[in-house]
Write a protein that holds these residues in place. Structure first.
Motif, PDB file in Angstrom:
ATOM      1  N   THR A   1       0.841  -1.196   0.000  1.00 22.45           N
ATOM      2  CA  THR A   1       0.000   0.000   0.000  1.00 22.45           C
ATOM      3  C   THR A   1       0.878   1.248   0.000  1.00 22.45           C
ATOM      4  N   ILE A   2       0.630   2.141  -0.920  1.00 21.34           N
ATOM      5  CA  ILE A   2       1.388   3.390  -1.032  1.00 21.34           C
ATOM      6  C   ILE A   2       0.880   4.370   0.020  1.00 21.34           C
ATOM      7  N   LEU A   3       1.781   4.875   0.849  1.00 27.46           N
ATOM      8  CA  LEU A   3       1.434   5.775   1.941  1.00 27.46           C
ATOM      9  C   LEU A   3       1.939   7.186   1.664  1.00 27.46           C
ATOM     10  N   GLU A   4       1.414   8.125   2.436  1.00 29.81           N
ATOM     11  CA  GLU A   4       1.858   9.505   2.316  1.00 29.81           C
ATOM     12  C   GLU A   4       3.357   9.635   2.561  1.00 29.81           C
ATOM     13  N   GLU A   5       3.905   8.824   3.441  1.00 32.42           N
ATOM     14  CA  GLU A   5       5.336   8.918   3.727  1.00 32.42           C
ATOM     15  C   GLU A   5       6.194   8.538   2.535  1.00 32.42           C
TER      16      GLU A   5
ATOM     17  N   GLU B   1       6.219  16.695   2.961  1.00 28.20           N
ATOM     18  CA  GLU B   1       6.344  16.982   4.390  1.00 28.20           C
ATOM     19  C   GLU B   1       6.433  15.697   5.203  1.00 28.20           C
ATOM     20  N   ASN B   2       5.571  14.741   4.897  1.00 24.22           N
ATOM     21  CA  ASN B   2       5.583  13.475   5.632  1.00 24.22           C
ATOM     22  C   ASN B   2       6.876  12.716   5.375  1.00 24.22           C
ATOM     23  N   ARG B   3       7.370  12.791   4.167  1.00 19.01           N
ATOM     24  CA  ARG B   3       8.606  12.081   3.827  1.00 19.01           C
ATOM     25  C   ARG B   3       9.793  12.688   4.575  1.00 19.01           C
ATOM     26  N   ALA B   4       9.842  14.004   4.677  1.00 18.85           N
ATOM     27  CA  ALA B   4      10.898  14.658   5.438  1.00 18.85           C
ATOM     28  C   ALA B   4      10.854  14.236   6.895  1.00 18.85           C
ATOM     29  N   SER B   5       9.636  14.065   7.424  1.00 22.28           N
ATOM     30  CA  SER B   5       9.473  13.685   8.822  1.00 22.28           C
ATOM     31  C   SER B   5       9.970  12.267   9.081  1.00 22.28           C
ATOM     32  N   VAL B   6       9.580  11.310   8.241  1.00 25.59           N
ATOM     33  CA  VAL B   6       9.936   9.913   8.502  1.00 25.59           C
ATOM     34  C   VAL B   6      11.389   9.620   8.175  1.00 25.59           C
ATOM     35  N   THR B   7      11.985  10.375   7.239  1.00 27.26           N
ATOM     36  CA  THR B   7      13.387  10.144   6.907  1.00 27.26           C
ATOM     37  C   THR B   7      14.320  10.937   7.814  1.00 27.26           C
ATOM     38  N   GLY B   8      13.779  11.924   8.531  1.00 27.25           N
ATOM     39  CA  GLY B   8      14.610  12.777   9.368  1.00 27.25           C
ATOM     40  C   GLY B   8      15.467  13.736   8.569  1.00 27.25           C
ATOM     41  N   ASN B   9      15.146  13.888   7.278  1.00 30.07           N
ATOM     42  CA  ASN B   9      15.928  14.751   6.391  1.00 30.07           C
ATOM     43  C   ASN B   9      15.024  15.849   5.853  1.00 30.07           C
ATOM     44  N   PRO B  10      15.107  17.070   6.396  1.00 24.69           N
ATOM     45  CA  PRO B  10      14.238  18.148   5.919  1.00 24.69           C
ATOM     46  C   PRO B  10      14.513  18.546   4.477  1.00 24.69           C
ATOM     47  N   ASN B  11      15.634  18.102   3.926  1.00 21.55           N
ATOM     48  CA  ASN B  11      16.006  18.450   2.560  1.00 21.55           C
ATOM     49  C   ASN B  11      15.808  17.296   1.583  1.00 21.55           C
TER      50      ASN B  11
END
Length: 570
Positions: free
Chosen positions: A426-430, A435-445
């Protein structure tokens, strides 16, 4: 429409399938579910002739498979034809971010206008011809019947040699299942009432609402998942399987200066004229108004409108937004006026869902959406504030011929959200949301979406959720150019049924960027190639993802003009 409730309907719990036992693929069976029903057999049966179904069919046909395709209406082409929606596309569409066949189709639309329409020379020579000169993401505004003609040109060889059987105005009403296998479908003609049993080793659900999923007891999800279930940043605290995005019943109009084409006052005009949506966060006021909620900020935003195509300053001119024909692209006098399609905030319908409801409820919502459209048109003709201080544009004319219907409404609602399969993945927002991807990866860039090892296509659109039946206002935010993972195209609970529309393994949130026309096409084409590859190698489709054949399949996909990764410069 026999829209059954699936008693075991699932909300999204668990994001990956448990291991399934190995099953030998059975030979096609001979099965008749109704006395007097005729039988037809093919390598693949596709329910739904929309963009995903069409692309799946073309992919299967060009690789030697025999195909039967059913379509509920009398037009193939889905959202671009029967639903009247000019395709929303990303800024790289002319060179990448879609399949080669999709771009060939787009060029076919341009060539059709150049060959058959009396165009101004400047427009004819424009390599990026946009017949409607529509704005923003609508880079190829054109009439639905032109896409219909181009699609039939593409299908013509396979209709001629008998490789394709196209059953228009046929709806699948029943299915025969044998555990994890679909054995056959039963299609009924809307014209004659006759029934046909359709048999094949493989079946594709390319219907607009995922109609085969309940019929085949395939596990699926509807509505909104909760944050607890998916961990998505924009998911609500509570899941609601009945909370779906608005649908829109599109219609087309042109404008003839100095003429009066005012329609009779619609029966529900007073209701819709005074209707104020109850949304969370609040809507901007009345629905029939030039203000609406800015999708990204939810603050009131003012729109412009001038059917002469004039300058509305800093305000978006809704007339140009989804324009199908700009008369200035054609020889003087050929078109009396521009033609535009109305798919605006003012005619989104969110007073009820079309999913898992009885036939009478489906018809009721479509009838009320028709009343909303007619009320909007009457308001535009008689009361809408004009930027010059006047009111109403009586020269607006309902163009019934553009949609090919007696009432001028599209043949089928533009459905933004379908039943969605419980998929192997299942494809998730992360995976795709910035924004969600930056949060889960810990990389704001972070600069890229998740890299899926099983990618079979690419696409892009921002995450765009329209107001919902549960009272949610717009949910609209940035995403990354993304991939289409094979695991999202394979159901947990069925071996030979595959999705090819908005019914893949997304969530309510990620459906917002995987639902657009080029992505639906890419999904369908990947599924058609998956079944062609499986048939040739004589393996189960899910074994391709799980085993050593994945790399070979991805190379096969790429050899057919499909990118599996975005170029680095995007």
């Amino acid at each position: 429409m026999d829209r059954r409730n699936f008693i075991g309907r699932l909300t999204a719990g668990g994001l990956a399938a448990s291991a399934l036992p190995h099953l030998a693929f059975p030979a096609p069976v001979s099965y008749v579910s109704r006395a007097g029903a005729k039988e037809m057999k093919a390598d693949v049966v596709i329910a739904g002739g929309g963009l995903g179904g069409f692309a799946a069919g073309m992919a299967a046909l060009r690789n030697g498979l025999k195909v039967i395709m059913t379509e509920e209406t009398d037009w193939i082409g889905g959202q671009i034809t029967q639903q009247g929606v000019p395709s929303d596309e990303h800024q790289w569409i002319e060179t990448t971010g879609a399949t080669q066949m999709y771009r060939d189709y787009r060029n076919g639309v341009r060539d059709y206008y150049r060959k058959y329409y009396p165009m101004r020379e400047e427009a004819r020579k424009n390599p990026l011809l946009n017949p409607g000169n529509s704005t923003g993401a609508r880079r190829l505004g054109h009439e639905p019947k032109v896409t219909l003609a181009v699609m039939y040109q593409m299908l013509a060889p396979y209709l001629s040699n008998g490789q394709l059987t196209l059953l228009l105005e046929h709806k699948v009403i029943d299915a025969d299942n044998d555990g994890e296998m679909v054995r056959s479908l039963l299609a009924k003609s809307r014209i004659r009432g006759s029934e046909t049993v359709l048999e094949a080793p493989y079946f594709i659900d390319a219907t607009e609402l995922g109609d085969l999923l309940p019929l085949t007891n395939t596990a699926y999800v509807t509505g909104t998942e909760s944050n607890k279930q998916t961990g998505e940043m924009h998911a609500p605290d509570q899941a609601d399987p009945d909370n779906d995005q608005a649908f829109t019943l599109c219609f087309a109009v042109d404008y003839l200066e100095g003429e009066d084409h005012t329609i009779d006052k619609p029966d529900e005009y007073e209701f819709w004229r005074n209707f104020e949506p109850k949304m969370k966060p609040p809507w901007s006021g009345k629905l029939l108004d030039w203000h609406y909620s800015n999708p990204s900020t939810l603050e009131p935003r003012l729109l412009g409108f001038d059917p002469r195509g004039g300058n509305t300053g800093d305000l978006l001119n809704l007339w140009n937004y989804r324009r199908l024909v700009h008369k200035d692209n054609f020889e003087p006098g050929f078109f009396k006026g521009d033609i535009t399609v109305v798919n605006w905030p003012q005619n989104d319908y969110f007073l009820g869902s079309l999913i898992d409801v009885p036939e009478e409820t489906f018809k009721k919502h479509v009838a009320r959406a028709t009343q909303l459209n007619l009320s909007l048109l009457y308001w535009l003709q008689t009361e809408a504030p004009r930027m010059d201080g006047g009111r109403g544009w009586p020269g607006l004319r309902l163009r019934k011929d553009v949609m090919g219907t007696e009432d001028g409404m599209a043949k089928y609602p533009y459905v933004r959200e379908s039943r969605r399969i419980k998929a192997l993945f299942t494809i998730l927002e992360e995976h795709v949301g910035r924004e969600n991807r930056a949060s889960v990866t810990g990389n704001p860039n972070v600069e890229k979406a998740e890299n899926f090892y099983d990618s079979v296509g690419i696409g892009y659109y921002h995450i765009d959720l329209h107001p919902s039946t549960g009272g949610d206002n717009y949910i609209d935010f940035r995403s990354f150019p993304f991939q289409i993972p094979l695991g999202a195209l394979i159901p947990e609970t069925k071996e030979n049924l595959f999705p090819a529309n908005k019914n893949i393994g997304t969530t309510h949130i990620t459906n917002g960027c995987y639902r657009l026309a080029p992505v639906e096409w890419s999904i369908g084409e990947a599924v058609g190639l998956l079944l062609a590859f499986s048939s040739k190698r004589r393996v189960r489709p899910r074994e391709i993802r799980e085993g050593k054949l994945l790399a070979a399949f991805q190379q096969f996909v790429r050899s057919q003009g499909i990118h599996t990764h975005w170029p680095d410069q995007v």
